[in-house]
Motif scaffolding. Structure first.
Motif, PDB file in Angstrom:
ATOM      1  N   CYS A 219      32.852  17.895   0.954  1.00  0.00           N
ATOM      2  CA  CYS A 219      33.967  17.553   1.841  1.00  0.00           C
ATOM      3  C   CYS A 219      34.711  16.314   1.349  1.00  0.00           C
ATOM      4  CB  CYS A 219      33.466  17.325   3.265  1.00  0.00           C
ATOM      5  SG  CYS A 219      32.870  18.825   4.091  1.00  0.00           S
ATOM      6  N   GLN A 220      33.981  15.318   0.890  1.00  0.00           N
ATOM      7  CA  GLN A 220      34.613  14.098   0.399  1.00  0.00           C
ATOM      8  C   GLN A 220      35.499  14.377  -0.810  1.00  0.00           C
ATOM      9  OE1 GLN A 220      31.335  11.425  -0.296  1.00  0.00           O
ATOM     10  NE2 GLN A 220      31.014  11.002   1.876  1.00  0.00           N
ATOM     11  N   GLN A 221      35.027  15.225  -1.705  1.00  0.00           N
ATOM     12  CA  GLN A 221      35.820  15.544  -2.890  1.00  0.00           C
ATOM     13  C   GLN A 221      37.059  16.358  -2.530  1.00  0.00           C
ATOM     14  OE1 GLN A 221      33.743  16.609  -6.612  1.00  0.00           O
ATOM     15  NE2 GLN A 221      31.836  16.439  -5.438  1.00  0.00           N
ATOM     16  N   VAL A 222      36.888  17.338  -1.667  1.00  0.00           N
ATOM     17  CA  VAL A 222      38.025  18.188  -1.285  1.00  0.00           C
ATOM     18  C   VAL A 222      39.090  17.381  -0.552  1.00  0.00           C
ATOM     19  CG1 VAL A 222      38.737  20.117   0.177  1.00  0.00           C
ATOM     20  CG2 VAL A 222      36.712  20.335  -1.261  1.00  0.00           C
ATOM     21  N   MET A 223      38.670  16.522   0.383  1.00  0.00           N
ATOM     22  CA  MET A 223      39.631  15.749   1.165  1.00  0.00           C
ATOM     23  C   MET A 223      40.330  14.683   0.334  1.00  0.00           C
ATOM     24  SD  MET A 223      39.542  17.300   3.987  1.00  0.00           S
ATOM     25  CE  MET A 223      40.539  16.224   5.022  1.00  0.00           C
ATOM     26  N   SER A 224      39.767  14.334  -0.820  1.00  0.00           N
ATOM     27  CA  SER A 224      40.389  13.325  -1.676  1.00  0.00           C
ATOM     28  C   SER A 224      41.281  13.926  -2.756  1.00  0.00           C
ATOM     29  CB  SER A 224      39.311  12.460  -2.335  1.00  0.00           C
ATOM     30  OG  SER A 224      38.492  13.227  -3.200  1.00  0.00           O
ATOM     31  N   LEU A 225      41.425  15.256  -2.782  1.00  0.00           N
ATOM     32  CA  LEU A 225      42.289  15.891  -3.772  1.00  0.00           C
ATOM     33  C   LEU A 225      43.747  15.504  -3.537  1.00  0.00           C
ATOM     34  CD1 LEU A 225      40.757  19.496  -3.947  1.00  0.00           C
ATOM     35  CD2 LEU A 225      40.557  17.667  -5.633  1.00  0.00           C
ATOM     36  N   PRO A 226      44.547  15.423  -4.596  1.00  0.00           N
ATOM     37  CA  PRO A 226      45.960  15.045  -4.443  1.00  0.00           C
ATOM     38  C   PRO A 226      46.737  16.039  -3.603  1.00  0.00           C
ATOM     39  CG  PRO A 226      45.516  15.883  -6.665  1.00  0.00           C
ATOM     40  CD  PRO A 226      44.186  15.701  -6.002  1.00  0.00           C
TER      41      PRO A 226
END
Length: 265
Positions: A219-226
């Protein structure tokens, strides 16, 4: 971790939790979309209430084309699209995604100059669901990355370099890797230290941290995508909703899907 969309369980046998596309706006103004299962015959009657569905005569091709339209819609209005599979890999589904991307109408801004005309392409993240220990073997993950990179080598979708399983040590450079993430089975996946173990010989490493830790990392990686602008304009939630409505209208009116249907019949 709270589910904002209904979760499919044994209690929902016989019907789907999501029909069409469901929408949810989080407290930080992130718009989440949940789509019905792709290419599922059990939801084939979803669009038959529409008046214009009479223009399709074959049931299978009707369902296939309208499913393509649904995916094209997501690829046109989302910053990130998660492609979830319960096994690796479904070749027909991957070809289906590429076809939907090929057929989606342009999202060009009518006010943009010729130099600024560029097709919008979202981030595509491949999610392997219900994974077991063998799925986390380094050789297995390496083969998954290799196969997906080959299949999507000519795709315009942004599908590499931003999402990875940071809890697994990998030798290759992450910049060249496909956006692939493996989610383990949720059943019996409590924290190892909290388990009541009667036989220490049964305590073995599962190839991944606990389900909760894995999902938090994902979730952290997905929500931090540009999140680049979909067009030259900056959208509010209301403007995005109008843009999405116009995009769906353009997809439904596009002749590309009917032409493609004629080719595959």
């Amino acid at each position: 971790m709270v589910a904002v969309f209904p979760v499919q369980t044994s209690e929902h046998l016989g019907h789907h939790c999501t029909r069409g596309v469901d929408l949810y706006i989080t407290a930080d103004r992130t718009i989440l979309l949940d789509v019905q299962p792709l290419l599922s015959p059990s939801i084939m009657d979803l669009f038959y209430g529409e008046k214009k569905s009479t223009e399709y005569h074959n049931i299978d091709s009707n369902f296939y084309i309208q499913s393509l339209q649904l995916v094209s819609f997501l690829l046109s209005v989302c910053h990130t699209v998660l492609l979830v599979q319960d096994w690796f890999h479904d070749a027909s589904l991957l070809r289906f995604i590429q076809t939907a991307d090929m057929l989606k109408p342009s999202t060009h801004d009518s006010k943009a100059s010729l130099e600024d005309l560029k097709d919008y392409n979202p981030q595509l993240v491949f999610v392997q669901n219900k994974c077991t220990r063998p799925d986390y073997y380094p050789d297995t993950i390496r083969d998954m990355h290799y196969l997906l990179s080959i299949l999507f080598h000519n795709s315009k979708l942004k599908h590499s370099g931003l999402v990875s399983m940071d809890f697994i040590k990998e030798d290759d450079e992450s910049a060249n890797k496909v956006n692939l993430f493996l989610i383990p089975e949720i059943e019996g996946d409590s924290n190892v230290l909290e388990r009541v173990v009667t036989d220490l010989t049964t305590l073995q490493y599962r190839g991944h941290p606990g389900w909760k830790q894995v999902c938090q990392s994902f979730c952290q990686q997905v929500m931090s995508l540009p999140r680049p602008n979909l067009t030259s304009q900056t959208f509010s939630e209301k403007n995005w909703f109008h843009f999405a409505g116009k995009t769906w209208d353009n997809i439904k009116k596009s002749n590309l899907y009917l032409e493609y249907k004629r080719l595959i019949l």
